[in-house]
Design a protein around this motif. Structure first.
Motif, PDB file in Angstrom:
ATOM      1  N   GLY A 198      -3.213  13.093   1.572  1.00 48.30           N
ATOM      2  CA  GLY A 198      -2.670  13.021   2.919  1.00 48.30           C
ATOM      3  C   GLY A 198      -2.944  11.712   3.639  1.00 48.30           C
ATOM      4  O   GLY A 198      -2.343  11.438   4.685  1.00 48.30           O
ATOM      5  N   ILE A 199      -3.835  10.869   3.099  1.00 41.92           N
ATOM      6  CA  ILE A 199      -4.114   9.578   3.750  1.00 41.92           C
ATOM      7  C   ILE A 199      -3.087   8.512   3.361  1.00 41.92           C
ATOM      8  O   ILE A 199      -3.108   7.402   3.901  1.00 41.92           O
ATOM      9  CB  ILE A 199      -5.530   9.068   3.435  1.00 41.92           C
ATOM     10  CG1 ILE A 199      -5.688   8.723   1.948  1.00 41.92           C
ATOM     11  CG2 ILE A 199      -6.577  10.082   3.884  1.00 41.92           C
ATOM     12  CD1 ILE A 199      -6.990   8.009   1.611  1.00 41.92           C
ATOM     13  N   MET A 200      -2.191   8.822   2.432  1.00 47.76           N
ATOM     14  CA  MET A 200      -1.177   7.847   2.010  1.00 47.76           C
ATOM     15  C   MET A 200      -0.158   7.628   3.129  1.00 47.76           C
ATOM     16  O   MET A 200       0.136   8.527   3.909  1.00 47.76           O
ATOM     17  CB  MET A 200      -0.449   8.348   0.766  1.00 47.76           C
ATOM     18  CG  MET A 200      -1.320   8.577  -0.444  1.00 47.76           C
ATOM     19  SD  MET A 200      -0.304   9.233  -1.813  1.00 47.76           S
ATOM     20  CE  MET A 200      -1.569   9.581  -3.039  1.00 47.76           C
ATOM     21  N   ARG A 201       0.408   6.401   3.153  1.00 48.42           N
ATOM     22  CA  ARG A 201       1.467   6.084   4.097  1.00 48.42           C
ATOM     23  C   ARG A 201       2.634   5.425   3.367  1.00 48.42           C
ATOM     24  O   ARG A 201       2.441   4.695   2.383  1.00 48.42           O
ATOM     25  CB  ARG A 201       0.952   5.148   5.196  1.00 48.42           C
ATOM     26  CG  ARG A 201      -0.102   5.770   6.099  1.00 48.42           C
ATOM     27  CD  ARG A 201       0.447   6.943   6.902  1.00 48.42           C
ATOM     28  NE  ARG A 201      -0.486   7.434   7.893  1.00 48.42           N
ATOM     29  CZ  ARG A 201      -1.388   8.395   7.689  1.00 48.42           C
ATOM     30  NH1 ARG A 201      -1.467   8.972   6.475  1.00 48.42           N
ATOM     31  NH2 ARG A 201      -2.191   8.785   8.656  1.00 48.42           N
ATOM     32  N   ALA A 202       3.833   5.657   3.858  1.00 47.34           N
ATOM     33  CA  ALA A 202       5.043   5.116   3.250  1.00 47.34           C
ATOM     34  C   ALA A 202       4.987   3.590   3.203  1.00 47.34           C
ATOM     35  O   ALA A 202       4.662   2.943   4.207  1.00 47.34           O
ATOM     36  CB  ALA A 202       6.274   5.555   4.043  1.00 47.34           C
ATOM     37  N   GLY A 203       5.282   3.032   2.035  1.00 44.96           N
ATOM     38  CA  GLY A 203       5.350   1.590   1.877  1.00 44.96           C
ATOM     39  C   GLY A 203       4.012   0.889   1.800  1.00 44.96           C
ATOM     40  O   GLY A 203       3.965  -0.325   1.611  1.00 44.96           O
ATOM     41  N   LYS A 204       2.923   1.625   1.927  1.00 45.76           N
ATOM     42  CA  LYS A 204       1.585   1.024   1.904  1.00 45.76           C
ATOM     43  C   LYS A 204       0.911   1.302   0.567  1.00 45.76           C
ATOM     44  O   LYS A 204       1.138   2.342  -0.056  1.00 45.76           O
ATOM     45  CB  LYS A 204       0.717   1.588   3.039  1.00 45.76           C
ATOM     46  CG  LYS A 204       1.294   1.369   4.432  1.00 45.76           C
ATOM     47  CD  LYS A 204       1.315  -0.099   4.806  1.00 45.76           C
ATOM     48  CE  LYS A 204       1.769  -0.281   6.253  1.00 45.76           C
ATOM     49  NZ  LYS A 204       1.804  -1.705   6.634  1.00 45.76           N
ATOM     50  N   PRO A 205       0.037   0.385   0.110  1.00 42.32           N
ATOM     51  CA  PRO A 205      -0.637   0.622  -1.165  1.00 42.32           C
ATOM     52  C   PRO A 205      -1.635   1.768  -1.089  1.00 42.32           C
ATOM     53  O   PRO A 205      -2.326   1.943  -0.085  1.00 42.32           O
ATOM     54  CB  PRO A 205      -1.357  -0.708  -1.435  1.00 42.32           C
ATOM     55  CG  PRO A 205      -1.480  -1.372  -0.106  1.00 42.32           C
ATOM     56  CD  PRO A 205      -0.304  -0.921   0.696  1.00 42.32           C
ATOM     57  N   ALA A 226       4.722   5.818  -1.072  1.00 44.81           N
ATOM     58  CA  ALA A 226       3.566   4.915  -1.083  1.00 44.81           C
ATOM     59  C   ALA A 226       3.611   4.037  -2.327  1.00 44.81           C
ATOM     60  O   ALA A 226       4.218   4.399  -3.345  1.00 44.81           O
ATOM     61  CB  ALA A 226       2.268   5.720  -1.050  1.00 44.81           C
ATOM     62  N   ASP A 227       2.950   2.888  -2.249  1.00 45.52           N
ATOM     63  CA  ASP A 227       2.872   1.961  -3.382  1.00 45.52           C
ATOM     64  C   ASP A 227       1.645   2.333  -4.214  1.00 45.52           C
ATOM     65  O   ASP A 227       0.529   1.939  -3.903  1.00 45.52           O
ATOM     66  CB  ASP A 227       2.769   0.526  -2.846  1.00 45.52           C
ATOM     67  CG  ASP A 227       2.607  -0.508  -3.950  1.00 45.52           C
ATOM     68  OD1 ASP A 227       2.924  -0.189  -5.119  1.00 45.52           O
ATOM     69  OD2 ASP A 227       2.133  -1.626  -3.646  1.00 45.52           O
ATOM     70  N   LEU A 228       1.859   3.104  -5.265  1.00 45.31           N
ATOM     71  CA  LEU A 228       0.762   3.671  -6.049  1.00 45.31           C
ATOM     72  C   LEU A 228       0.177   2.644  -7.011  1.00 45.31           C
ATOM     73  O   LEU A 228       0.895   2.062  -7.829  1.00 45.31           O
ATOM     74  CB  LEU A 228       1.263   4.894  -6.819  1.00 45.31           C
ATOM     75  CG  LEU A 228       0.258   5.575  -7.754  1.00 45.31           C
ATOM     76  CD1 LEU A 228      -0.918   6.130  -6.974  1.00 45.31           C
ATOM     77  CD2 LEU A 228       0.940   6.681  -8.557  1.00 45.31           C
ATOM     78  N   TRP A 229      -1.133   2.430  -6.902  1.00 46.38           N
ATOM     79  CA  TRP A 229      -1.910   1.632  -7.852  1.00 46.38           C
ATOM     80  C   TRP A 229      -2.810   2.603  -8.606  1.00 46.38           C
ATOM     81  O   TRP A 229      -3.762   3.134  -8.039  1.00 46.38           O
ATOM     82  CB  TRP A 229      -2.766   0.597  -7.129  1.00 46.38           C
ATOM     83  CG  TRP A 229      -2.002  -0.519  -6.494  1.00 46.38           C
ATOM     84  CD1 TRP A 229      -1.014  -0.423  -5.556  1.00 46.38           C
ATOM     85  CD2 TRP A 229      -2.196  -1.919  -6.731  1.00 46.38           C
ATOM     86  NE1 TRP A 229      -0.572  -1.653  -5.196  1.00 46.38           N
ATOM     87  CE2 TRP A 229      -1.277  -2.604  -5.895  1.00 46.38           C
ATOM     88  CE3 TRP A 229      -3.052  -2.655  -7.552  1.00 46.38           C
ATOM     89  CZ2 TRP A 229      -1.200  -3.998  -5.871  1.00 46.38           C
ATOM     90  CZ3 TRP A 229      -2.971  -4.041  -7.521  1.00 46.38           C
ATOM     91  CH2 TRP A 229      -2.051  -4.700  -6.698  1.00 46.38           C
ATOM     92  N   ARG A 230      -2.507   2.823  -9.875  1.00 40.87           N
ATOM     93  CA  ARG A 230      -3.189   3.867 -10.639  1.00 40.87           C
ATOM     94  C   ARG A 230      -4.087   3.247 -11.703  1.00 40.87           C
ATOM     95  O   ARG A 230      -3.675   2.351 -12.437  1.00 40.87           O
ATOM     96  CB  ARG A 230      -2.143   4.767 -11.286  1.00 40.87           C
ATOM     97  CG  ARG A 230      -2.700   5.973 -11.977  1.00 40.87           C
ATOM     98  CD  ARG A 230      -1.592   6.922 -12.354  1.00 40.87           C
ATOM     99  NE  ARG A 230      -2.119   8.046 -13.138  1.00 40.87           N
ATOM    100  CZ  ARG A 230      -1.392   9.046 -13.597  1.00 40.87           C
ATOM    101  NH1 ARG A 230      -0.086   9.082 -13.353  1.00 40.87           N
ATOM    102  NH2 ARG A 230      -1.940  10.015 -14.302  1.00 40.87           N
ATOM    103  N   PHE A 231      -5.314   3.757 -11.784  1.00 46.51           N
ATOM    104  CA  PHE A 231      -6.272   3.314 -12.797  1.00 46.51           C
ATOM    105  C   PHE A 231      -5.670   3.546 -14.180  1.00 46.51           C
ATOM    106  O   PHE A 231      -5.119   4.601 -14.468  1.00 46.51           O
ATOM    107  CB  PHE A 231      -7.581   4.092 -12.653  1.00 46.51           C
ATOM    108  CG  PHE A 231      -8.674   3.649 -13.589  1.00 46.51           C
ATOM    109  CD1 PHE A 231      -9.639   2.753 -13.179  1.00 46.51           C
ATOM    110  CD2 PHE A 231      -8.748   4.133 -14.887  1.00 46.51           C
ATOM    111  CE1 PHE A 231     -10.654   2.347 -14.035  1.00 46.51           C
ATOM    112  CE2 PHE A 231      -9.732   3.729 -15.760  1.00 46.51           C
ATOM    113  CZ  PHE A 231     -10.697   2.831 -15.328  1.00 46.51           C
ATOM    114  N   GLY A 232      -5.783   2.535 -15.043  1.00 44.73           N
ATOM    115  CA  GLY A 232      -5.270   2.643 -16.399  1.00 44.73           C
ATOM    116  C   GLY A 232      -3.828   2.228 -16.550  1.00 44.73           C
ATOM    117  O   GLY A 232      -3.379   1.973 -17.669  1.00 44.73           O
ATOM    118  N   ALA A 233      -3.087   2.162 -15.437  1.00 39.55           N
ATOM    119  CA  ALA A 233      -1.693   1.746 -15.484  1.00 39.55           C
ATOM    120  C   ALA A 233      -1.476   0.448 -14.714  1.00 39.55           C
ATOM    121  O   ALA A 233      -0.885  -0.500 -15.228  1.00 39.55           O
ATOM    122  CB  ALA A 233      -0.790   2.844 -14.921  1.00 39.55           C
TER     123      ALA A 233
END
Length: 447
Positions: A198-205, A226-233
């Motif tokens: 729920g802390i994610m925001r549209a267009g933000k990392p 949101a701009d997802l930065w995922r560990f391992g990817a």
């Protein structure tokens, strides 16, 4: 919100000290935890609370405090004016707020509590706030006034309905997700992940440093854009026993020394930190040297903190199955000790059986302790739960009225080559640190 409005009490004496205010805050709301953003947002609007610098919000089950500390240390080394809000505190309430690397004073906080109260009771109707909501507003107002370059906010519980989530994160970080606070967040990792997302925001990392996040986190990032930065990817680390390296979108760091915070899990936390800083590099550029210096200098009491002296003393606020598993691995990696003594205190609502079972094979003598809060399990109850699952006949256990008394008993029984670990609730570790960093040779800790 009607049920949370009340007429201001005429002639109520105004609190004067920080302790007065904290006592007052405890009396305002009918329950200690009442999740939701309606009340706190209404008071924040009355206050005109606003930030004109980037906001980083950190959520997760474990690793939040370490992540905030590493972000702060690196950004300080890069020359930025930082503000940090974390919770809970170990000993003193003021520990929850740091400005430019320093813990704020009680005198700095008192006027902010008065501002919250003035806004809360204005317009003829007082808005009821929980202790956490009231104190969060006071700290946020202090940070908003401090002319900072960046603010780092740790989620207290969950994410979606946590007080800090009334603000929009310029970058969100979600650390490890595991089972904790299930009565508020849901019965499984998917439910808990959904709350933290729920802390994610549209267009933000949003940086997700959990190597195996619940699908609900990934799905929510897609749903809100949101701009997802995922560990391992999107980022990862590699290393050996001497040094480590990190690679992410358009950036690499090589030959890094290990973070000053101990424990193998800290590389996962540090990787998320570097991803967040890379995601924000257009607004908060940092040099490789700032990264190196910050990671080498970061400090955070109570996270696998090893106190010099004999016997070896380890302090860790591991208080759920996931963090106790990490503590167990870190203890195992320390090498051989003839005897390991454990001082343990915890809240009654914790999932104690898997915690005790996981670390149990390493512990030879238990010292269960009462804690100064009604939420805590008693030492006798902890001992009873331990007995129900114990499988070794060569382990002893005693009960004690306080963490200090339990530690004194452990010191009296320990040989210089032994190891003592104090873990569990913040109250347990804070009870050891309340008189300063312990010295096991000091008279007040002698047998």
């Amino acid at each position: 919100m009607k049920e949370h409005l009340q007429k201001p009490e005429p002639g109520t004496p105004s609190p004067q000290t920080l302790n007065d205010w904290l006592t007052y805050c405890e009396s305002l709301h009918p329950v200690g935890i009442d999740m939701g953003l309606t009340r706190i947002s209404a008071v924040a609007r009355r206050m005109g609370l606003a930030f004109d610098c980037p906001i980083i919000i950190v959520a997760g089950t474990n690793g939040k405090g370490s992540t905030c500390a590493m972000l702060e240390a690196i950004l300080l080394q890069a020359g930025y004016r930082t503000g940090v809000f974390t919770s809970p505190h170990l000993v003193h309430f003021e520990e929850r707020c740091r400005v430019r690397g320093d813990i704020v004073s009680a005198a700095d906080l008192v006027p902010q509590f008065a501002r919250v109260e003035a806004a809360r009771t204005s317009q003829g109707e007082a808005i009821s706030l929980t202790y956490f909501e009231f104190t969060t507003l006071a700290i946020l107002q202090l940070l908003a006034d401090a002319k900072l370059d960046v603010v780092i906010l740790e989620v207290g519980l969950g994410g979606r309905l946590d007080a800090v989530n009334m603000l929009d994160a310029d970058c969100a970080v979600i650390t490890s997700i595991d089972l904790d606070h299930m009565e508020y967040l849901g019965p499984d990792r998917e439910s808990i992940g959904r709350e933290k997302a729920g802390i994610m925001r549209a267009g933000k990392p949003v940086v997700v440093s959990d190597p195996m996040p619940p699908q609900s986190v990934v799905d929510h990032a897609a749903a809100v854009g949101a701009d997802l930065w995922r560990f391992g990817a999107d980022f990862n680390f590699s290393g050996d026993k001497q040094q480590w390296g990190w690679a992410g979108r358009g950036r690499r760091y090589a030959g890094l020394a290990y973070p000053a915070l101990r424990g193998a899990n800290q590389l996962v936390n540090a990787s998320g930190v570097l991803a967040a800083l890379t995601a924000l590099r257009d607004r908060l550029p940092v040099t490789a040297q700032a990264v190196r210096n910050g990671l080498s200098m970061v400090e955070l009491p109570g996270r696998f903190q090893i106190i010099p002296g004999q016997p070896t003393l380890v302090l860790d606020v591991a208080h759920n199955p996931h963090s106790v598993a990490a503590l167990t691995e870190n203890l195992d990696a320390m090498g051989f000790y003839p005897c390991t003594h454990a001082v343990f205190g915890a809240m009654a609502d914790k999932d104690l059986a898997p915690m005790l079972a996981r670390i149990g094979p390493l512990i030879d003598k238990w010292y269960f302790t009462d804690l100064p809060t009604p939420r805590a399990a008693s030492a006798a109850d902890l001992q009873a739960r331990w007995k129900a699952g114990v499988t070794r006949s060569d382990v002893s256990a005693t009960t004690h009225a306080s963490p200090q008394q339990a530690l004194q008993a452990a010191v009296a029984a320990a040989d210089p080559t032994d190891r003592i670990v104090v873990f569990g609730s913040f109250y347990a570790v804070g009870g050891i640190l309340k008189d300063g960093t312990p010295r096991l040779s000091a008279p007040h800790l002698a047998a």
